[in-house]
Each structure stands twice: as structure tokens, then as C-alpha cells.
Design a protein around this motif. Structure first.
Motif, mmCIF file in Angstrom:
data_model
loop_
_atom_site.group_PDB
_atom_site.id
_atom_site.type_symbol
_atom_site.label_atom_id
_atom_site.label_comp_id
_atom_site.label_asym_id
_atom_site.label_seq_id
_atom_site.Cartn_x
_atom_site.Cartn_y
_atom_site.Cartn_z
ATOM 1 N N LEU A 158 51.468 -19.313 7.465
ATOM 2 C CA LEU A 158 50.549 -18.326 6.313
ATOM 3 C C LEU A 158 50.773 -17.647 6.104
ATOM 4 O O LEU A 158 50.818 -17.231 4.102
ATOM 5 N N VAL A 159 51.812 -16.678 6.103
ATOM 6 C CA VAL A 159 51.833 -15.502 5.383
ATOM 7 C C VAL A 159 52.786 -15.701 3.774
ATOM 8 O O VAL A 159 52.091 -14.824 2.881
ATOM 9 N N ASP A 160 53.868 -16.982 3.921
ATOM 10 C CA ASP A 160 54.215 -17.094 2.937
ATOM 11 C C ASP A 160 53.074 -17.908 1.233
ATOM 12 O O ASP A 160 53.532 -17.229 0.748
ATOM 13 N N THR A 161 52.252 -18.289 1.861
ATOM 14 C CA THR A 161 51.110 -18.328 1.403
ATOM 15 C C THR A 161 50.161 -17.826 1.025
ATOM 16 O O THR A 161 49.198 -17.848 0.302
ATOM 17 N N SER A 176 52.454 -18.002 16.128
ATOM 18 C CA SER A 176 53.296 -17.072 15.760
ATOM 19 C C SER A 176 53.920 -18.346 13.976
ATOM 20 O O SER A 176 54.195 -18.065 13.541
ATOM 21 N N ILE A 177 54.282 -19.650 15.015
ATOM 22 C CA ILE A 177 54.360 -20.961 13.759
ATOM 23 C C ILE A 177 53.989 -20.636 13.152
ATOM 24 O O ILE A 177 53.458 -20.764 12.064
ATOM 25 N N LEU A 213 60.774 -19.652 12.195
ATOM 26 C CA LEU A 213 60.444 -20.931 13.090
ATOM 27 C C LEU A 213 60.982 -21.995 14.080
ATOM 28 O O LEU A 213 60.857 -22.652 14.945
ATOM 29 N N GLY A 214 62.588 -21.783 13.480
ATOM 30 C CA GLY A 214 63.242 -22.462 14.624
ATOM 31 C C GLY A 214 63.274 -21.753 15.674
ATOM 32 O O GLY A 214 63.532 -23.207 17.025
ATOM 33 N N TYR A 215 63.088 -20.607 15.663
ATOM 34 C CA TYR A 215 63.432 -19.913 17.199
ATOM 35 C C TYR A 215 61.635 -20.941 18.133
ATOM 36 O O TYR A 215 62.172 -20.483 19.180
#
Length: 176
Positions: free
Chosen positions: A84-87, A78-79, A52-54
């Protein structure tokens, strides 16, 4: 290389530290390309916070880069996907057909995702303008079905951007 292909290849070979170092070296001259690759490398290796930082650094890149508009669109997609992928809990997604799209190499990649009985039963790319997608459409679909989501899905070598677009569009569709 133009899209940090060597760094991505190092990552696919399991050399993520070496890959990240090369991507960050690229970012010194071409920030959008280098930071986008760094984000992708971190995303694939499960380092979501760093990714997320990059990706945010791509969004913060000033005007002037060769493919900046496309890089920013990919970073934004991508952000959203990383968040979304974790939730995502596929068992809580109602049965149905979900559609969305995400930015690929040559344009939008449209997907249709079918959920039945708490499982992803099908993923189809319904429209795209990708020219060198190689096996990414078939392979990414197969991996999403096998893993029942986007976690741990590896992008197809030589068609990383297309694979990521399919993943991002799939996550966006399921988030609906």
C-alpha cells in the motif's frame, strides 16, 4: 533477544547491513523472529522488495515457533502495508474519517485517520491493549502527520511492534 531487539537497534543507529546480518543469523534458529526483523529492517531502509521476501519467509515458516501465530499475523499485515505505501496518493483520498486496525505486540491496535483537503489532518489510536508502548503512539502519529504518510516514518525504540501496527493500520484505513 526474543524479538531481535539488538538487530533493530543497529538499524535505528544507521547500521542496516549489520542489523540485517544479525537478523538473518537469528533466522537460522528462530525463522519467524529473524525473518520478521529482516523484513522490518528492509522496510525501514526503503528496500520494499527484499522486505516482502522476508515477510513471505515468515508466512512459510512451519509450525513450532514460539510466537508463530503472532509473527505470521504481523508479517501478513506488513506485506499488505508495504504494497500500500508505494501506491498511496493522499491527495486522491476523499475527505473523511477512515478506521482500521493491525496486530500489535499484545493485540489489535485500532486507528482513526482523518483526511481533509488532500492531507492527513489527524491520526488517533482509538483502542489498544499494548502494555509497553512508551511514546510510540504519540511519536508515530506525529511522524505520519509530518510526512503525510508512512514513507520514512521511523519506529519508536522499545516499541517497534506498536509503531508498526499504527503504521499498518493507518495505511489499511487510507486504502479504503
Amino acid at each position: 533477544t526474543r524479538h531481535c531487539s539488538v538487530a533493530r537497534l543497529w538499524n535505528e543507529m544507521g547500521e542496516s547491513d549489520r542489523a540485517l546480518k544479525l537478523a538473518l543469523e537469528t533466522a537460522q534458529d528462530t525463522p519467524d523472529v529473524g525473518f520478521l526483523a529482516a523484513g522490518d529492517i528492509c522496510r525501514v531502509t526503503g528496500r520494499s522488495r527484499e522486505a516482502l521476501g522476508y515477510y513471505q519467509q515468515v508466512m512459510d515458516t512451519p509450525v513450532g515457533a514460539r510466537d508463530l501465530k503472532q509473527s505470521k499475523e504481523r508479517a501478513q499485515a506488513s506485506i499488505e502495508a508495504v504494497r500500500l505505501v508505494d501506491t498511496l496518493d493522499i491527495q486522491r483520498v476523499p475527505d473523511g474519517v477512515y478506521r482500521d486496525s493491525s496486530i500489535g505486540y499484545s493485540g489489535q491496535v485500532f486507528v482513526e485517520v482523518t483526511v481533509a483537503g488532500g492531507r492527513i489532518s489527524d491520526v488517533r489510536v482509538t483502542k489498544h491493549t499494548e502494555k509497553q508502548w512508551y511514546s510510540s503512539i504519540v511519536d508515530t502519529r506525529r511522524q505520519i502527520l509530518l510526512k503525510q504518510g508512512a514513507k520514512g516514518v521511523d519506529a519508536t525504540s522499545g516499541a517497534t511492534i506498536t509503531s508498526e501496527a499504527i503504521l499498518n493500520a493507518t495505511l489499511k484505513a487510507l486504502a479504503k
